[in-house]
Motif scaffolding. Structure first.
Motif, PDB file in Angstrom:
ATOM      1  N   GLY A  59      73.995 -22.664 -78.680  1.00  0.00           N
ATOM      2  CA  GLY A  59      74.765 -22.864 -77.456  1.00  0.00           C
ATOM      3  C   GLY A  59      76.248 -22.727 -77.735  1.00  0.00           C
ATOM      4  O   GLY A  59      76.772 -23.281 -78.704  1.00  0.00           O
ATOM      5  N   ASN A 101      75.549 -26.132 -71.121  1.00  0.00           N
ATOM      6  CA  ASN A 101      74.711 -25.383 -70.189  1.00  0.00           C
ATOM      7  C   ASN A 101      75.237 -25.643 -68.787  1.00  0.00           C
ATOM      8  O   ASN A 101      75.349 -26.790 -68.368  1.00  0.00           O
ATOM      9  CB  ASN A 101      73.249 -25.808 -70.321  1.00  0.00           C
ATOM     10  N   THR A 160      75.154 -29.223 -66.633  1.00  0.00           N
ATOM     11  CA  THR A 160      76.496 -29.774 -66.474  1.00  0.00           C
ATOM     12  C   THR A 160      76.794 -30.025 -65.004  1.00  0.00           C
ATOM     13  O   THR A 160      77.323 -31.078 -64.626  1.00  0.00           O
ATOM     14  CB  THR A 160      77.538 -28.813 -67.070  1.00  0.00           C
ATOM     15  N   TYR A 163      72.368 -20.099 -59.940  1.00  0.00           N
ATOM     16  CA  TYR A 163      73.654 -19.488 -60.242  1.00  0.00           C
ATOM     17  C   TYR A 163      73.938 -18.439 -59.171  1.00  0.00           C
ATOM     18  O   TYR A 163      73.006 -17.903 -58.554  1.00  0.00           O
ATOM     19  CB  TYR A 163      73.616 -18.790 -61.606  1.00  0.00           C
ATOM     20  N   ILE A 177      80.988 -22.917 -72.306  1.00  0.00           N
ATOM     21  CA  ILE A 177      80.938 -22.214 -71.027  1.00  0.00           C
ATOM     22  C   ILE A 177      82.333 -22.065 -70.431  1.00  0.00           C
ATOM     23  O   ILE A 177      82.482 -21.592 -69.314  1.00  0.00           O
ATOM     24  CB  ILE A 177      80.009 -22.925 -70.027  1.00  0.00           C
ATOM     25  N   GLY A 233      77.032 -20.691 -72.869  1.00  0.00           N
ATOM     26  CA  GLY A 233      75.875 -21.545 -72.660  1.00  0.00           C
ATOM     27  C   GLY A 233      74.742 -21.272 -73.630  1.00  0.00           C
ATOM     28  O   GLY A 233      74.934 -20.762 -74.736  1.00  0.00           O
ATOM     29  N   MET A 234      73.531 -21.603 -73.198  1.00  0.00           N
ATOM     30  CA  MET A 234      72.351 -21.467 -74.041  1.00  0.00           C
ATOM     31  C   MET A 234      71.654 -20.129 -73.804  1.00  0.00           C
ATOM     32  O   MET A 234      71.352 -19.783 -72.653  1.00  0.00           O
ATOM     33  CB  MET A 234      71.358 -22.595 -73.764  1.00  0.00           C
ATOM     34  N   ILE A 253      68.660 -18.817 -70.898  1.00  0.00           N
ATOM     35  CA  ILE A 253      68.778 -19.446 -69.587  1.00  0.00           C
ATOM     36  C   ILE A 253      69.606 -18.519 -68.700  1.00  0.00           C
ATOM     37  O   ILE A 253      70.834 -18.558 -68.689  1.00  0.00           O
ATOM     38  CB  ILE A 253      69.453 -20.831 -69.669  1.00  0.00           C
ATOM     39  N   ASP A 302      70.129 -15.626 -69.329  1.00  0.00           N
ATOM     40  CA  ASP A 302      70.786 -14.727 -70.280  1.00  0.00           C
ATOM     41  C   ASP A 302      69.733 -14.201 -71.249  1.00  0.00           C
ATOM     42  O   ASP A 302      68.657 -14.800 -71.391  1.00  0.00           O
ATOM     43  CB  ASP A 302      71.880 -15.464 -71.074  1.00  0.00           C
TER      44      ASP A 302
END
Length: 290
Positions: free
Chosen positions: A20, A125, A129, A171, A23, A96-97, A100, A102
């Motif tokens: 991770g 993440n 968050t 998102y 962000i 981020g991770m 996810i 991605d």
């Protein structure tokens, strides 16, 4: 069934670290994640240019290779081969991770199938968050990633989750945010939402309120940056209520006469009406003969 115990160094294969990364705020970059990126043989990055800036900020010079949605299959085979040869690889996304919303899922699954050790290195993440600061019920929740770009497909997907009584997370890109919120209000009604942009950055901003309120604000003030949307779940009571009984709009006399028209005797009609209404037959008799 596969069992992976803590890595003890006995395997001849390398390790795939799922790391991770921040962000937005570099201070969220954990010491463990920094150590991994500084010492692995190779970093597989969603965008090598972006990750190179991260490494430069900490004066790392670890070799980079690209691993993104357009080369997952071909580059994945290369990464697996490197791992089988004993190389250690860190998998990172732009923020981020990995995996996810991605790239990462494919090569992680292939590594597991090959018996290669996969070690997650926790980090920021955006979805979680935003969830914990949303002010909405944090669990249960369902992460939906990005909704479809096409309006028809997006509306279909929104309707799929319309009656689910859990907090929903998605998102969205700035140029599609208004469309998403408009379609969500049409599919779900004017439920509560929390919308975050530029999380952990200097210009972090939150909108909290009803969909209509947030939509009006965004239309008036415009959109900037990447967004995380936290939607309140459906009110399950709206969907669990039994429909009104067919006779609920009838007076007692009308109720009895309904059964008389069906050929029942007065005695049986009164008895059935008393059962329908869960009222004593003597009371129905008195009301009918008043």
């Amino acid at each position: 069934m596969k069992v992976q115990k803590s890595f003890d160094g006995s395997s001849n294969t390398g390790i795939l670290y799922v790391v991770g990364t921040p962000i937005g705020n570099l201070q969220d970059f954990s010491p463990r994640a920094r150590e991994i990126l500084a010492t692995v043989d190779l970093i597989a990055a969603e965008d090598t240019r972006h990750t190179k800036k991260l490494l430069s900020a900490f004066e790392f010079s670890t070799p980079l290779t690209s691993y993104h949605e357009h080369n997952e299959q071909s580059k994945g085979k290369f990464l697996i081969q490197q791992l089988l040869e004993g190389k250690s690889i860190a998998l990172v996304s732009d923020a981020g991770m990995p995996g996810i919303s991605d790239p990462g899922e494919v090569v992680i699954r292939e590594a597991v199938e090959e018996g290669i050790t996969v070690v997650p290195i926790p980090g920021p993440n955006a979805a979680l968050t935003a969830l914990v600061a949303s002010g909405l019920v944090p669990q249960p929740f369902l992460f939906l990633g990005f909704f479809p770009r096409e309006k028809k497909d997006r509306r279909k997907e929104l309707k799929k989750w319309a009656t689910i009584p859990v907090t929903l997370i998605s998102y969205e890109a700035p140029h599609r945010l208004v469309d998403l919120l408009s379609d969500a209000m049409e599919a779900w009604g004017d439920r509560q939402v929390a919308i975050a942009r530029e999380l952990t950055k200097k210009h972090e901003e939150w909108l909290r309120g009803s969909l209509s309120e947030c939509l009006s604000h965004i239309k008036e003030n415009g959109v900037r940056g990447e967004y995380v949307c936290i939607f309140g779940g459906a009110d399950q009571s709206e969907f669990n209520q039994e429909p009104p009984a067919w006779w609920s709009s009838l007076e007692v006399i009308e109720h009895v006469e309904h059964y008389l028209r069906q050929g029942m005797s007065t005695k049986d009609a009164i008895l059935q009406t008393s059962k329908d209404r869960d009222v004593g037959k003597r009371e129905i008799y008195n009301l009918y003969h008043t």
